[in-house]
Design a protein around this motif. Sequence first.
Motif, PDB file in Angstrom:
ATOM      1  N   ASP A  80       2.707  -7.460 -23.052  1.00  0.00           N
ATOM      2  CA  ASP A  80       2.641  -6.826 -24.366  1.00  0.00           C
ATOM      3  C   ASP A  80       2.054  -7.740 -25.439  1.00  0.00           C
ATOM      4  O   ASP A  80       2.247  -7.494 -26.630  1.00  0.00           O
ATOM      5  N   THR A  81       1.364  -8.805 -25.015  1.00  0.00           N
ATOM      6  CA  THR A  81       0.675  -9.795 -25.860  1.00  0.00           C
ATOM      7  C   THR A  81       1.605 -10.856 -26.421  1.00  0.00           C
ATOM      8  O   THR A  81       1.136 -11.766 -27.106  1.00  0.00           O
ATOM      9  N   THR A  82       2.917 -10.782 -26.165  1.00  0.00           N
ATOM     10  CA  THR A  82       3.824 -11.799 -26.683  1.00  0.00           C
ATOM     11  C   THR A  82       3.951 -12.987 -25.731  1.00  0.00           C
ATOM     12  O   THR A  82       4.565 -13.992 -26.083  1.00  0.00           O
ATOM     13  N   GLY A  83       3.415 -12.883 -24.521  1.00  0.00           N
ATOM     14  CA  GLY A  83       3.471 -13.978 -23.558  1.00  0.00           C
ATOM     15  C   GLY A  83       4.740 -14.047 -22.753  1.00  0.00           C
ATOM     16  O   GLY A  83       4.947 -14.983 -21.974  1.00  0.00           O
ATOM     17  N   ARG A  84       5.617 -13.039 -22.874  1.00  0.00           N
ATOM     18  CA  ARG A  84       6.889 -13.081 -22.151  1.00  0.00           C
ATOM     19  C   ARG A  84       6.768 -12.604 -20.716  1.00  0.00           C
ATOM     20  O   ARG A  84       7.596 -12.932 -19.879  1.00  0.00           O
ATOM     21  N   ILE A  85       5.747 -11.815 -20.439  1.00  0.00           N
ATOM     22  CA  ILE A  85       5.565 -11.283 -19.086  1.00  0.00           C
ATOM     23  C   ILE A  85       4.151 -11.623 -18.636  1.00  0.00           C
ATOM     24  O   ILE A  85       3.176 -11.217 -19.264  1.00  0.00           O
ATOM     25  N   GLY A  86       3.997 -12.363 -17.544  1.00  0.00           N
ATOM     26  CA  GLY A  86       2.678 -12.734 -17.059  1.00  0.00           C
ATOM     27  C   GLY A  86       2.274 -11.939 -15.841  1.00  0.00           C
ATOM     28  O   GLY A  86       3.011 -11.074 -15.357  1.00  0.00           O
ATOM     29  N   ASP A  87       1.065 -12.237 -15.345  1.00  0.00           N
ATOM     30  CA  ASP A  87       0.536 -11.647 -14.122  1.00  0.00           C
ATOM     31  C   ASP A  87       0.268 -10.155 -14.228  1.00  0.00           C
ATOM     32  O   ASP A  87       0.105  -9.478 -13.208  1.00  0.00           O
ATOM     33  N   PHE A  88       0.245  -9.597 -15.441  1.00  0.00           N
ATOM     34  CA  PHE A  88      -0.062  -8.182 -15.633  1.00  0.00           C
ATOM     35  C   PHE A  88      -1.153  -8.050 -16.688  1.00  0.00           C
ATOM     36  O   PHE A  88      -1.249  -8.858 -17.612  1.00  0.00           O
ATOM     37  N   PRO A  89      -1.983  -7.008 -16.595  1.00  0.00           N
ATOM     38  CA  PRO A  89      -2.943  -6.746 -17.667  1.00  0.00           C
ATOM     39  C   PRO A  89      -2.236  -6.460 -18.994  1.00  0.00           C
ATOM     40  O   PRO A  89      -1.075  -6.061 -19.025  1.00  0.00           O
ATOM     41  N   VAL A  90      -2.971  -6.640 -20.088  1.00  0.00           N
ATOM     42  CA  VAL A  90      -2.412  -6.484 -21.426  1.00  0.00           C
ATOM     43  C   VAL A  90      -2.414  -5.016 -21.842  1.00  0.00           C
ATOM     44  O   VAL A  90      -3.396  -4.300 -21.654  1.00  0.00           O
ATOM     45  N   VAL A  91      -1.295  -4.577 -22.410  1.00  0.00           N
ATOM     46  CA  VAL A  91      -1.181  -3.293 -23.089  1.00  0.00           C
ATOM     47  C   VAL A  91      -0.697  -3.603 -24.497  1.00  0.00           C
ATOM     48  O   VAL A  91       0.380  -4.177 -24.672  1.00  0.00           O
ATOM     49  N   ARG A  92      -1.456  -3.204 -25.507  1.00  0.00           N
ATOM     50  CA  ARG A  92      -1.186  -3.626 -26.881  1.00  0.00           C
ATOM     51  C   ARG A  92      -0.161  -2.719 -27.566  1.00  0.00           C
ATOM     52  O   ARG A  92      -0.358  -2.208 -28.660  1.00  0.00           O
ATOM     53  N   GLU A 128       1.834  -0.938 -15.937  1.00  0.00           N
ATOM     54  CA  GLU A 128       2.366   0.391 -16.230  1.00  0.00           C
ATOM     55  C   GLU A 128       3.287   0.260 -17.436  1.00  0.00           C
ATOM     56  O   GLU A 128       4.382  -0.294 -17.331  1.00  0.00           O
ATOM     57  N   ALA A 129       2.844   0.747 -18.570  1.00  0.00           N
ATOM     58  CA  ALA A 129       3.603   0.647 -19.817  1.00  0.00           C
ATOM     59  C   ALA A 129       4.106   2.029 -20.206  1.00  0.00           C
ATOM     60  O   ALA A 129       3.331   2.888 -20.628  1.00  0.00           O
ATOM     61  N   SER A 130       5.403   2.243 -20.058  1.00  0.00           N
ATOM     62  CA  SER A 130       6.035   3.510 -20.419  1.00  0.00           C
ATOM     63  C   SER A 130       6.855   3.272 -21.687  1.00  0.00           C
ATOM     64  O   SER A 130       7.914   2.655 -21.647  1.00  0.00           O
ATOM     65  N   THR A 131       6.341   3.726 -22.821  1.00  0.00           N
ATOM     66  CA  THR A 131       6.989   3.464 -24.101  1.00  0.00           C
ATOM     67  C   THR A 131       7.165   4.754 -24.884  1.00  0.00           C
ATOM     68  O   THR A 131       6.423   5.726 -24.705  1.00  0.00           O
ATOM     69  N   ILE A 132       8.157   4.738 -25.761  1.00  0.00           N
ATOM     70  CA  ILE A 132       8.397   5.874 -26.642  1.00  0.00           C
ATOM     71  C   ILE A 132       8.575   5.358 -28.055  1.00  0.00           C
ATOM     72  O   ILE A 132       9.234   4.344 -28.282  1.00  0.00           O
ATOM     73  N   ARG A 133       7.939   6.035 -28.994  1.00  0.00           N
ATOM     74  CA  ARG A 133       7.996   5.624 -30.396  1.00  0.00           C
ATOM     75  C   ARG A 133       8.612   6.740 -31.233  1.00  0.00           C
ATOM     76  O   ARG A 133       8.251   7.916 -31.104  1.00  0.00           O
ATOM     77  N   LEU A 134       9.532   6.352 -32.113  1.00  0.00           N
ATOM     78  CA  LEU A 134      10.133   7.281 -33.068  1.00  0.00           C
ATOM     79  C   LEU A 134       9.855   6.762 -34.472  1.00  0.00           C
ATOM     80  O   LEU A 134      10.096   5.590 -34.758  1.00  0.00           O
ATOM     81  N   ARG A 135       9.335   7.635 -35.316  1.00  0.00           N
ATOM     82  CA  ARG A 135       9.086   7.275 -36.704  1.00  0.00           C
ATOM     83  C   ARG A 135       9.740   8.311 -37.603  1.00  0.00           C
ATOM     84  O   ARG A 135       9.565   9.520 -37.411  1.00  0.00           O
ATOM     85  N   LEU A 136      10.504   7.829 -38.579  1.00  0.00           N
ATOM     86  CA  LEU A 136      11.199   8.684 -39.537  1.00  0.00           C
ATOM     87  C   LEU A 136      10.824   8.250 -40.942  1.00  0.00           C
ATOM     88  O   LEU A 136      10.703   7.050 -41.221  1.00  0.00           O
ATOM     89  N   GLY A 137      10.661   9.204 -41.844  1.00  0.00           N
ATOM     90  CA  GLY A 137      10.327   8.827 -43.213  1.00  0.00           C
ATOM     91  C   GLY A 137      10.206  10.023 -44.112  1.00  0.00           C
ATOM     92  O   GLY A 137      10.562  11.151 -43.758  1.00  0.00           O
ATOM     93  N   GLY A 138       9.680   9.778 -45.294  1.00  0.00           N
ATOM     94  CA  GLY A 138       9.500  10.842 -46.264  1.00  0.00           C
ATOM     95  C   GLY A 138       9.210  10.284 -47.643  1.00  0.00           C
ATOM     96  O   GLY A 138       9.023   9.080 -47.825  1.00  0.00           O
ATOM     97  N   THR A 139       9.187  11.184 -48.619  1.00  0.00           N
ATOM     98  CA  THR A 139       8.935  10.804 -50.004  1.00  0.00           C
ATOM     99  C   THR A 139      10.064  11.306 -50.880  1.00  0.00           C
ATOM    100  O   THR A 139      10.746  12.282 -50.559  1.00  0.00           O
ATOM    101  N   THR A 140      10.228  10.643 -52.027  1.00  0.00           N
ATOM    102  CA  THR A 140      11.164  11.104 -53.035  1.00  0.00           C
ATOM    103  C   THR A 140      10.553  12.260 -53.804  1.00  0.00           C
ATOM    104  O   THR A 140       9.341  12.490 -53.727  1.00  0.00           O
TER     105      THR A 140
END
Length: 470
Positions: free
Chosen positions: A154-166, A117-129
């Motif tokens: 999360d593919t980094t190997g820090r948490i085992g025994d769970f399916p991969v979520v990329r 169960e992967a509960s994640t939130i992503r914030l992206r900020l940006g723009g142009t000149t």
Amino acid sequence: MPIRLSLMFLALTLVVTGCASPVRCDEDREEPYMDPLTGEPLDMEGLAPRESRSERFRIPSEERADRSRANPCLAQAPRIIPPPTPVDREMEEGTAFADLRYRLEIVEDDDFRERAEASTIRLRLGGTTPRVRGFDAGVAFQTTQLIGEPRFEDTTGRIGDFPVVRDPLDTGVSEGWARYISREGVFEAKIGRQSINLDNERFVGSDSFRQLEQTFNASTMRIGQGEPVRFDAAFISRANRVLGPNHPDRFAAKADTEATILEYNQVFGDRTMGLYFHNMRFTDERESHRNLGLRFHGRLPWSETLDFRAEYAHQEALRGEGPERDQSYTHFRLSQNREDWRWFVGREHLSGDRQDAFQTPLASLHTHNGWSDRFLVTPDFGLIDNYIGVETQRGEWDFEARYHDFKLDAGSSRYGQEFGLRAGREVFGELRLDLKLSHYDGGDPEFYFGDDYAGNSTRIWIGLSARFEP
């Protein structure tokens, strides 16, 4: 409100009852733009229209302008407004955006006792000149954070025994580039970390479905934007992968490369021909290769509703690095657009000889060969993907259903089959809801090296996203 940084003021006059002016409106209530110094009509030829902007950093157009203010014959009183001006005589406005996306991904896999169960939130900020004489720059920052307990690998190997979520956690700069666009928008050159999406992203793409997109340290050039003939060239020095910079496998985190990408496209009526050459040398020599391909896609000549795609590519070793034997790629697809729905059927074939297979390491991998992410790397036995699907719109909802049958190229057995469903709609203005399900049913593992394609798995995505452009 955006502020114009540079204006070339021109005056227009209006003839109304009681107003003295030599300018008269014609029957269509139109009048020419006038030079305020000489009083003569301006020659509007050579004033280039604004070129279309990229989808990623969209610069506001003039569509929101008050047309009554632009034509004195329609206004209540005379106005002083600027006429359209060439791009190279104007300073374009800069832009800004904020992109917020929450996602819950649930994975059940026969190879694991625990459910991810992967509960994640992503914030992206940006723009142009602001763009000055064709030059501008863009930047985007992003952060992906975890909500709740980490119950996924999360593919980094820090948490085992769970399916991969990329979707690994990450914070940093996702894009930073400088660009030049010619006056008519026919020529564009960009340098820096950037998103690159070519054609259907089978060979080079940003894989934007993932929380962390794939971007490239590259120099790119495009000639012929919006023209019948278009040429794209890119030199890529690094691919910043969706698995994030902390992945223990260097190639899976940041693929250092000397990749030259050349693509030529020409439009013939309702059809397009594409010719491409990819020279990809990686520090991981096993992945190095050269592609030479040809594709045709567009409307079938004898039909008003049937579209097709036919593509062939040849892959070979690059200066002794990469596959020992040459490999091939073919893709045939037929689709039809109806009033409010669309169906498609196709066959994608990536060859394999039990030792090597046709690979596309810089592609938008989640987009192709099913949503279960079982075939991000083509198996050494090759892959034949026979698929069929349908898309439709019902009220505010858009739906898609698709089925894949995966077979070996070097053999007569099957990897398995996959069924996918997707639905989405706009809610509360700028907010969008997306629901997605993918079920993979594995086949007989007898012919494989291991059982990576034998188990069953179910993936569910629930997402909410919003994008703001002030």
